[in-house]
Design a protein around this motif. Sequence first.
Motif, PDB file in Angstrom:
ATOM      1  N   GLY A  15       0.798  -1.231   0.000  1.00 35.50           N
ATOM      2  CA  GLY A  15       0.000   0.000   0.000  1.00 35.50           C
ATOM      3  C   GLY A  15       0.829   1.278   0.000  1.00 35.50           C
ATOM      4  N   LYS A  16       2.077   1.176  -0.449  1.00 37.02           N
ATOM      5  CA  LYS A  16       2.961   2.356  -0.531  1.00 37.02           C
ATOM      6  C   LYS A  16       2.305   3.553  -1.198  1.00 37.02           C
ATOM      7  CE  LYS A  16       6.112   1.057  -3.353  1.00 37.02           C
ATOM      8  NZ  LYS A  16       6.107  -0.232  -3.884  1.00 37.02           N
ATOM      9  N   THR A  17       1.780   3.298  -2.426  1.00 42.83           N
ATOM     10  CA  THR A  17       1.273   4.410  -3.222  1.00 42.83           C
ATOM     11  C   THR A  17       0.077   5.070  -2.527  1.00 42.83           C
ATOM     12  OG1 THR A  17       2.054   3.180  -5.150  1.00 42.83           O
ATOM     13  CG2 THR A  17       0.640   5.057  -5.589  1.00 42.83           C
ATOM     14  N   THR A  18      -0.755   4.266  -1.893  1.00 40.71           N
ATOM     15  CA  THR A  18      -1.914   4.802  -1.160  1.00 40.71           C
ATOM     16  C   THR A  18      -1.462   5.674   0.005  1.00 40.71           C
ATOM     17  OG1 THR A  18      -3.057   2.746  -1.709  1.00 40.71           O
ATOM     18  CG2 THR A  18      -4.058   4.109  -0.004  1.00 40.71           C
ATOM     19  N   VAL A  37       7.448  10.869  -7.538  1.00 40.96           N
ATOM     20  CA  VAL A  37       7.861  10.205  -8.774  1.00 40.96           C
ATOM     21  C   VAL A  37       7.922   8.707  -8.529  1.00 40.96           C
ATOM     22  CG1 VAL A  37       9.172  12.187  -9.614  1.00 40.96           C
ATOM     23  CG2 VAL A  37      10.359  10.419  -8.378  1.00 40.96           C
ATOM     24  N   ASN A  38       7.428   7.975  -9.496  1.00 38.24           N
ATOM     25  CA  ASN A  38       7.434   6.526  -9.389  1.00 38.24           C
ATOM     26  C   ASN A  38       8.628   5.977 -10.183  1.00 38.24           C
ATOM     27  OD1 ASN A  38       6.828   3.705 -10.049  1.00 38.24           O
ATOM     28  ND2 ASN A  38       4.927   4.101  -8.947  1.00 38.24           N
ATOM     29  N   PHE A  39       9.558   5.397  -9.456  1.00 36.69           N
ATOM     30  CA  PHE A  39      10.799   4.883 -10.072  1.00 36.69           C
ATOM     31  C   PHE A  39      10.471   3.852 -11.150  1.00 36.69           C
ATOM     32  CE2 PHE A  39      14.850   2.790 -10.433  1.00 36.69           C
ATOM     33  CZ  PHE A  39      15.804   3.669  -9.970  1.00 36.69           C
ATOM     34  N   ILE A  89      10.191   9.576  -3.740  1.00 34.31           N
ATOM     35  CA  ILE A  89      10.490   8.574  -4.768  1.00 34.31           C
ATOM     36  C   ILE A  89       9.862   7.251  -4.326  1.00 34.31           C
ATOM     37  CG2 ILE A  89      12.331   7.371  -6.014  1.00 34.31           C
ATOM     38  CD1 ILE A  89      14.044  10.000  -5.094  1.00 34.31           C
ATOM     39  N   ASP A  90       8.874   6.824  -5.107  1.00 36.52           N
ATOM     40  CA  ASP A  90       8.105   5.608  -4.813  1.00 36.52           C
ATOM     41  C   ASP A  90       8.843   4.432  -5.477  1.00 36.52           C
ATOM     42  OD1 ASP A  90       6.201   3.513  -5.038  1.00 36.52           O
ATOM     43  OD2 ASP A  90       4.516   4.855  -5.441  1.00 36.52           O
ATOM     44  N   THR A  91       9.475   3.581  -4.658  1.00 31.64           N
ATOM     45  CA  THR A  91      10.292   2.512  -5.250  1.00 31.64           C
ATOM     46  C   THR A  91      10.380   1.303  -4.315  1.00 31.64           C
ATOM     47  OG1 THR A  91      12.397   2.073  -6.371  1.00 31.64           O
ATOM     48  CG2 THR A  91      12.475   3.592  -4.523  1.00 31.64           C
ATOM     49  N   SER A 137      -5.646  -5.661 -10.674  1.00 35.75           N
ATOM     50  CA  SER A 137      -5.062  -4.702 -11.621  1.00 35.75           C
ATOM     51  C   SER A 137      -3.576  -4.961 -11.862  1.00 35.75           C
ATOM     52  CB  SER A 137      -5.229  -3.275 -11.084  1.00 35.75           C
ATOM     53  OG  SER A 137      -4.325  -3.052 -10.013  1.00 35.75           O
ATOM     54  N   ARG A 138      -2.967  -5.791 -11.019  1.00 36.98           N
ATOM     55  CA  ARG A 138      -1.526  -6.016 -11.127  1.00 36.98           C
ATOM     56  C   ARG A 138      -1.224  -7.510 -11.188  1.00 36.98           C
ATOM     57  NH1 ARG A 138       1.895  -1.683  -9.415  1.00 36.98           N
ATOM     58  NH2 ARG A 138       3.513  -3.119 -10.065  1.00 36.98           N
ATOM     59  N   ALA A 139      -0.101  -7.842 -11.863  1.00 39.50           N
ATOM     60  CA  ALA A 139       0.338  -9.240 -11.895  1.00 39.50           C
ATOM     61  C   ALA A 139       1.284  -9.451 -10.721  1.00 39.50           C
ATOM     62  CB  ALA A 139       1.022  -9.551 -13.219  1.00 39.50           C
TER      63      ALA A 139
HETATM   64 MG    MG Z   1       2.740   1.242  -6.257  1.00 40.62          MG
END
Ligand code: MG
Length: 192
Positions: A15-18, A37-39, A89-91, A137-139
Amino acid sequence: MMGKKVVVTGVPGVGKTTVINGAMDRLAAEGVIYESVNFGTFMFDVACNENLVSDRDEMRKLGKDDQKRLQQAAASGIAAMSADANIIIDTHSSISTPAGFLAGLPEWVLRELMPDVVVLVETDPDQILMRRLGDASRARDMEGSRAIAGHQEFNRAIAAAYAMYTGCTVRIVENADFLLERAIDDLADVLR
Ligand code: MG
Ligand code: AMP
């Protein structure tokens, strides 16, 4: 004035992005502005141009040399952003690849980014497993909670190396079920 650089990491599905979006909204209301920014997106743009992958979740299956090249491209792209801006930085601290864990911030990436803080977003591995199962939504990788626990442990260990290299601090933010607001509070504290 130099902006603050905060690297936010966590295993897929934690849940980083959230948490990042929540903390950015909270700070914006106080007049503290961050760019996020998403790495992985930087890497994916390059990988798409080269026709290497058609989905961002395929990148971690690429050969190590390809992944490192994309990683280098993302790091220099992000480093070229304004030094005055506050940046999140989202990584990932490490990436689980078929060949083993790959450092998300190897020495040549750290040299470009030089973060002030590395945040590890964590929670109970069973909760992460359930979140992955619920995210169509994601693999996401199919792995058990023991493997997820091992990945989180490795992420702490390698974050210690990042602190040794840069002098950054390492902050653990727990994003437990039903306690998203607390995670957002904790991340907002780091960003202020
Ligand atoms: Mg994410
Ligand atoms: P995400 O959307 O954050 O899950 O990232 C998507 C993908 O980008 C990950 O599965 C990795 O393949 C790649 N990625 C993101 N950050 C890094 C990094 N620091 N080093 C290497 N690969 C990364």
